[in-house]
Structure formats: structure tokens, C-alpha cells
Design a protein around this motif. Structure first.
Motif: not given
Length: 286
Positions: A69, A95, A98, A102, A122, A125, A201
Motif C-alpha cells: 500500500p 482492493w 483498500f 491508504s 483496512p 478488513l 496483506f
């Protein structure tokens, strides 16, 4: 093609370069085309609507590394600047959501607001993922075999993923969507690049970079946030995303659940989603 953060990114654009920028980020296993229902509608409402292929997807560069990220947030902020904008409303699905979350923390100067579609914060998640999705991500940690499965039988597993995660009995994916998404991940090394996001991740949770990311993501998101979820999501439990722990979001938060949508509300129910998105965009401060 737009140059940013040491790579080239493919973007699809509608609207005038003088209008406020709304940047769309797709999820797995898709590419920019996922936002085909939104780009012309958002542009007609007076915005510059741009959808990018994330690193490793579509026509963007497929680099050997860079699927963490920190790097991808720098990709997004770099694309915003390369498009000539100071900041943008970042709308991301899965994603891509996500990445949007970020970027709001890691590159806040380039983010005016965040639209998170089927994408909990996140730090939430793992708590909100459905058991089947957790098992799928676990399978993705294996070397080589998941890539082969995505490529096998003309990518039929990609269509199964899309169908499993969308609303039962719905029309998504139709034949065209299935064909396009299957074809996009048939271009090597796209399937490997796409899986690297999932692998970072999971594996980073035991490493210093993962702990550093989690610590950074405790920084409050101070911009307005729209969270949209489908009640029939096969990947993320929509009911468990309604409450985000205090302190993670200090900007104005709007949460909406589309009762007849699954994991892809912007494709399954585009008219309802577009109305929701445009109402939220109109309420943002200039």
C-alpha cells in the motif's frame, strides 16, 4: 498513459480537465472498465472522471514489485499530480478501496474525499471478510498454483469468483463482463501481479512493514467518506462494516447499504449507485 512513481499507468477519462477530479480505482479481478457505468454520468454532472488501471492490471506497467500500500498509494497520488490536479475525490472498490483508504492517510494532500465501495477500513478488513473470501485469500498465498488456476480453461475461475461474490440470482457478470475480465487476466504476468496485493496483506502481518502500515493507518481519515456496501456481498459482511471504531474517521461519514446488491454494487445496480454517488459528490465543499 500517465507517468507516476516510476511507472506508467493507463487511464480512461471523461469530462473537462478544468473540472474537479474524481479518480476511480477498480478491485480484483477487474480493471478500469469496471467503472464504465460511472465515467460518463459523473462527467455529465460536471466532474473530470478518470478510471486508472492499478499497477499490474490492464494496460498499466506490470512491475516485479510494488504491490504494497505504500507504493500503490504513491502511484495514486502521483497519477493525481500527473493529471494536473492538486487533489481528487478517490473512489475505490474492493482492493481499490483498500488503496483509497491508504492514500487518504499516506498521501493526504492529494485526497479531497474517499468513496469506499465494498471496502471496509483496512484495519477492519480481516474482521469483516466472509469465510469464503478468507479461504480464497489463504489459497492465494500458495506459489504458482493460484496463477495457474486463474489462467486455466480460458479464465473460467475468474467468472466464478465474480458470480460467487455478487448477489445470488443476479445478472452480473453478463457474457461481456465475463469475457472482458477473463481476457484482462490472461495477459501474463497480470494474474501474478493481481495476487501480489493479497499476498502482501497476509504476509506483511508478520513483518515490520506490515506493523508500520497498521500503525500509520491508525491516523484518522480527516476527509469526508462515503461507504457503500451490498447487503448480499459474498466477500465482505456488509452488516459488520456499519460501525467503524471511533477515531479512525474524523471527517463526515455517510454509510449506505444497497439491499439487492452483492460485492459489485456499481456494476450490479449502476443507476442506484450513481444516484448515491452524485448526491454525495454534490454535497462536498468546493
Amino acid at each position: 498513459m500517465v507517468a507516476a512513481n516510476g511507472a506508467r499507468f493507463h487511464v480512461a477519462e471523461c469530462g473537462s480537465a478544468d473540472d474537479p477530479l474524481v479518480l476511480f480505482l477498480h478491485g480484483f479481478p477487474e480493471f478500469w472498465w469496471a467503472w464504465r457505468h460511472q465515467l460518463p454520468v459523473v462527467a455529465a454532472a460536471g466532474y473530470r472522471a478518470v478510471a486508472m488501471d492499478l499497477r499490474g492490471y490492464g494496460a498499466s506497467d506490470k512491475t516485479p514489485r510494488g504491490y504494497d500500500p505504500f507504493t500503490v498509494a504513491a502511484d495514486v497520488s502521483g497519477v493525481v499530480r500527473s493529471l494536473g490536479a492538486t487533489d481528487a475525490v478517490i473512489v475505490g472498490h474492493g482492493w481499490g478501496g483498500f488503496v483509497a483508504w491508504s492514500t487518504a492517510v499516506l498521501a493526504p494532500k492529494q485526497v479531497r474525499a474517499v468513496g469506499a465501495v465494498s471496502a471496509p477500513h483496512p484495519l477492519m478488513l480481516m474482521r469483516t471478510a466472509q469465510p469464503r473470501a478468507v479461504a480464497q485469500v489463504g489459497w492465494f498465498q500458495l506459489p504458482i498454483l493460484p496463477e495457474r488456476r486463474l489462467l486455466a480453461h480460458d479464465g473460467i475461475h475468474i467468472e466464478r469468483l465474480l458470480r460467487d461474490w455478487s448477489a445470488p440470482g443476479g445478472s452480473f457478470p453478463d457474457a461481456e463482463a465475463s469475457r472482458r475480465y477473463r481476457a484482462a487476466l490472461q495477459v501474463w504476468p497480470a494474474p501474478h501481479c493481481a495476487l501480489e496485493y493479497h499476498r502482501w496483506f497476509v504476509r506483511s502481518r508478520l513483518r515490520a512493514d506490515g506493523r508500520r502500515y497498521s500503525a500509520r493507518m491508525r491516523t484518522p481519515v480527516a476527509v469526508p467518506v462515503l461507504q457503500v456496501h451490498g447487503a448480499l456481498d459474498g466477500a465482505v459482511n456488509a452488516a459488520s462494516t456499519a460501525t467503524t471504531p471511533p477515531g479512525l474517521i474524523t471527517g463526515e461519514l455517510r454509510h449506505a447499504v444497497l439491499t439487492k446488491a452483492g460485492h459489485f454494487p456499481h456494476e450490479e445496480l449502476p443507476e442506484q449507485f450513481n444516484k448515491l454517488l452524485l448526491d454525495w459528490l454534490a454535497g462536498l465543499e468546493p
